[in-house]
Design a protein around this motif. Structure first.
Motif, PDB file in Angstrom:
ATOM      1  N   GLU A  75       0.838  -1.192   0.000  1.00  0.00           N
ATOM      2  CA  GLU A  75       0.000   0.000   0.000  1.00  0.00           C
ATOM      3  C   GLU A  75       0.876   1.246   0.000  1.00  0.00           C
ATOM      4  O   GLU A  75       2.001   1.231   0.485  1.00  0.00           O
ATOM      5  CB  GLU A  75      -0.899   0.012   1.235  1.00  0.00           C
ATOM      6  N   ALA A  76       0.316   2.310  -0.524  1.00  0.00           N
ATOM      7  CA  ALA A  76       1.033   3.584  -0.541  1.00  0.00           C
ATOM      8  C   ALA A  76       1.246   4.082   0.880  1.00  0.00           C
ATOM      9  O   ALA A  76       0.421   3.838   1.770  1.00  0.00           O
ATOM     10  CB  ALA A  76       0.258   4.608  -1.353  1.00  0.00           C
ATOM     11  N   LEU A  77       2.368   4.748   1.079  1.00  0.00           N
ATOM     12  CA  LEU A  77       2.684   5.317   2.385  1.00  0.00           C
ATOM     13  C   LEU A  77       2.490   6.823   2.320  1.00  0.00           C
ATOM     14  O   LEU A  77       3.154   7.509   1.534  1.00  0.00           O
ATOM     15  CB  LEU A  77       4.136   4.972   2.747  1.00  0.00           C
ATOM     16  N   ASN A  78       1.563   7.318   3.131  1.00  0.00           N
ATOM     17  CA  ASN A  78       1.297   8.756   3.170  1.00  0.00           C
ATOM     18  C   ASN A  78       1.802   9.317   4.486  1.00  0.00           C
ATOM     19  O   ASN A  78       1.432   8.833   5.553  1.00  0.00           O
ATOM     20  CB  ASN A  78      -0.215   9.016   3.077  1.00  0.00           C
ATOM     21  N   ILE A  79       2.672  10.331   4.388  1.00  0.00           N
ATOM     22  CA  ILE A  79       3.171  10.946   5.609  1.00  0.00           C
ATOM     23  C   ILE A  79       3.178  12.464   5.457  1.00  0.00           C
ATOM     24  O   ILE A  79       3.070  12.998   4.352  1.00  0.00           O
ATOM     25  CB  ILE A  79       4.588  10.450   5.972  1.00  0.00           C
ATOM     26  N   GLN A  80       3.313  13.123   6.585  1.00  0.00           N
ATOM     27  CA  GLN A  80       3.333  14.579   6.617  1.00  0.00           C
ATOM     28  C   GLN A  80       4.768  15.078   6.426  1.00  0.00           C
ATOM     29  O   GLN A  80       5.732  14.443   6.901  1.00  0.00           O
ATOM     30  CB  GLN A  80       2.801  15.050   7.974  1.00  0.00           C
ATOM     31  N   GLU A  81       4.876  16.181   5.727  1.00  0.00           N
ATOM     32  CA  GLU A  81       6.185  16.807   5.523  1.00  0.00           C
ATOM     33  C   GLU A  81       6.899  16.996   6.863  1.00  0.00           C
ATOM     34  O   GLU A  81       6.285  17.371   7.862  1.00  0.00           O
ATOM     35  CB  GLU A  81       5.994  18.161   4.842  1.00  0.00           C
ATOM     36  N   GLY A  82       8.198  16.697   6.858  1.00  0.00           N
ATOM     37  CA  GLY A  82       8.996  16.853   8.068  1.00  0.00           C
ATOM     38  C   GLY A  82       9.133  15.583   8.889  1.00  0.00           C
ATOM     39  O   GLY A  82      10.055  15.464   9.704  1.00  0.00           O
ATOM     40  N   LYS A  83       8.221  14.624   8.666  1.00  0.00           N
ATOM     41  CA  LYS A  83       8.288  13.362   9.386  1.00  0.00           C
ATOM     42  C   LYS A  83       9.287  12.407   8.722  1.00  0.00           C
ATOM     43  O   LYS A  83       9.742  12.653   7.601  1.00  0.00           O
ATOM     44  CB  LYS A  83       6.900  12.693   9.414  1.00  0.00           C
ATOM     45  N   THR A  84       9.583  11.322   9.419  1.00  0.00           N
ATOM     46  CA  THR A  84      10.462  10.293   8.866  1.00  0.00           C
ATOM     47  C   THR A  84       9.627   9.207   8.190  1.00  0.00           C
ATOM     48  O   THR A  84       8.716   8.659   8.803  1.00  0.00           O
ATOM     49  CB  THR A  84      11.335   9.659   9.961  1.00  0.00           C
ATOM     50  N   ALA A  85       9.970   8.915   6.961  1.00  0.00           N
ATOM     51  CA  ALA A  85       9.310   7.830   6.227  1.00  0.00           C
ATOM     52  C   ALA A  85      10.152   6.576   6.376  1.00  0.00           C
ATOM     53  O   ALA A  85      11.388   6.619   6.250  1.00  0.00           O
ATOM     54  CB  ALA A  85       9.184   8.189   4.755  1.00  0.00           C
ATOM     55  N   THR A  86       9.500   5.444   6.642  1.00  0.00           N
ATOM     56  CA  THR A  86      10.202   4.165   6.755  1.00  0.00           C
ATOM     57  C   THR A  86       9.564   3.164   5.812  1.00  0.00           C
ATOM     58  O   THR A  86       8.377   2.865   5.917  1.00  0.00           O
ATOM     59  CB  THR A  86      10.148   3.620   8.197  1.00  0.00           C
ATOM     60  N   LEU A  87      10.366   2.646   4.899  1.00  0.00           N
ATOM     61  CA  LEU A  87       9.900   1.676   3.920  1.00  0.00           C
ATOM     62  C   LEU A  87      10.578   0.338   4.197  1.00  0.00           C
ATOM     63  O   LEU A  87      11.745   0.288   4.568  1.00  0.00           O
ATOM     64  CB  LEU A  87      10.238   2.128   2.505  1.00  0.00           C
ATOM     65  N   THR A  88       9.825  -0.741   3.987  1.00  0.00           N
ATOM     66  CA  THR A  88      10.305  -2.075   4.334  1.00  0.00           C
ATOM     67  C   THR A  88      10.518  -2.930   3.089  1.00  0.00           C
ATOM     68  O   THR A  88       9.730  -2.869   2.142  1.00  0.00           O
ATOM     69  CB  THR A  88       9.282  -2.782   5.242  1.00  0.00           C
ATOM     70  N   CYS A  89      11.560  -3.721   3.128  1.00  0.00           N
ATOM     71  CA  CYS A  89      11.846  -4.688   2.055  1.00  0.00           C
ATOM     72  C   CYS A  89      12.175  -6.018   2.722  1.00  0.00           C
ATOM     73  O   CYS A  89      13.134  -6.108   3.496  1.00  0.00           O
ATOM     74  CB  CYS A  89      13.018  -4.204   1.216  1.00  0.00           C
ATOM     75  N   ASN A  90      11.352  -7.025   2.457  1.00  0.00           N
ATOM     76  CA  ASN A  90      11.596  -8.366   2.977  1.00  0.00           C
ATOM     77  C   ASN A  90      11.876  -9.325   1.828  1.00  0.00           C
ATOM     78  O   ASN A  90      11.245  -9.233   0.776  1.00  0.00           O
ATOM     79  CB  ASN A  90      10.370  -8.869   3.755  1.00  0.00           C
ATOM     80  N   TYR A  91      12.780 -10.252   2.041  1.00  0.00           N
ATOM     81  CA  TYR A  91      13.101 -11.200   0.978  1.00  0.00           C
ATOM     82  C   TYR A  91      13.157 -12.617   1.561  1.00  0.00           C
ATOM     83  O   TYR A  91      13.453 -12.805   2.742  1.00  0.00           O
ATOM     84  CB  TYR A  91      14.429 -10.838   0.289  1.00  0.00           C
TER      85      TYR A  91
END
Lengths: 114, 113
Positions: free
Chosen positions: B9-25
């Motif tokens: 799913e798309a990740l929506n965050i507010q400007e200035g916050k930290t975005a964390t994206l996950t990659c599992n294999y």
């Protein structure tokens, strides 16, 4: 320019026709890759060349797909008897060769089969 | 077979916050892992590479971690900006003579002003 160049940028064809997509890699890059990307998906590996030879063609979906790189530079992806399911963006990338080298991608060729 | 999973799913965050994206294999033992950014209608662009013996790698506002036990990489963007909005792709790589690079499905990040 100094980047990876792909032509045509857009190709519309009819079902059953033959299509060629061209990739001109960055000068000096020995490795060349072809990927296919459908909407909302990541790039799907098709084939990669090291020099003139296809080092790994395990991603080619069937024998309608063929790619060549006769002089170790420009590559052509050839699709015979196109089907509607072949519609996608075809991405080409090049890199310096073996090792951890990053891939440099072109902007892609968008193929639409009607 | 080798499988790479990213937040579907798309990740929506507010400007200035930290975005964390996950990659599992799974079914995979990559020697290193690459992250790419892709903007609409453009080819992917390389961002960072992390090796299996590195726990963490940083580049400006970007940070990548690599946990070979969990078979997971996390990609962080600190102080996020609307210009960071794009799809981010991970690509674990075996290295050595096998130079094939397989990509995950990508995560769409949208940073709201």
């Amino acid at each position: 320019g100094a980047g990876v160049s792909q032509t045509p940028s857009n190709k519309v064809t009819e079902k059953g026709k033959y299509v060629e997509l061209r990739c001109d890699p960055i000068s000096g890059h020995t490795a060349l890759y072809w990927y296919r990307q459908s909407l909302g998906q990541g790039p799907e590996f098709l084939i990669y060349f090291q020099g003139t030879g296809a080092a790994d063609d395990s991603g080619l979906p069937n024998d309608r797909f063929f790619a060549v790189r006769p002089e170790g530079s420009v590559s052509t992806l050839k699709i015979q008897r196109t089907e509607r399911g072949d519609s996608a963006v075809y991405l080409c990338a090049s890199s310096l060769g073996f090792g951890t080298g990053e891939l440099f991608f072109g902007e892609g060729s968008r193929l639409t089969v009607l | 077979s080798q499988k790479i999973e990213q937040n579907s799913e798309a990740l929506n965050i507010q400007e200035g916050k930290t975005a964390t994206l996950t990659c599992n294999y799974t079914n995979y033992s990559p020697a290193y892992l690459q992250w790419y950014r892709q903007d609409p209608g453009r080819g992917p662009v390389f961002l960072l590479l992390i090796r299996e013996n590195e726990k963490e790698k940083r580049k400006e506002r970007l940070k990548v971690t690599f946990d070979t036990t969990l078979k997971q990489s996390l990609f962080h963007i600190t102080a996020s900006q609307p210009a960071d909005s794009a799809t981010y792709l991970c690509a674990p790589r075996k290295g050595g003579a096998t130079n094939k690079l397989i990509f995950g499905t990508g995560t769409l990040l949208a940073v709201q002003p």
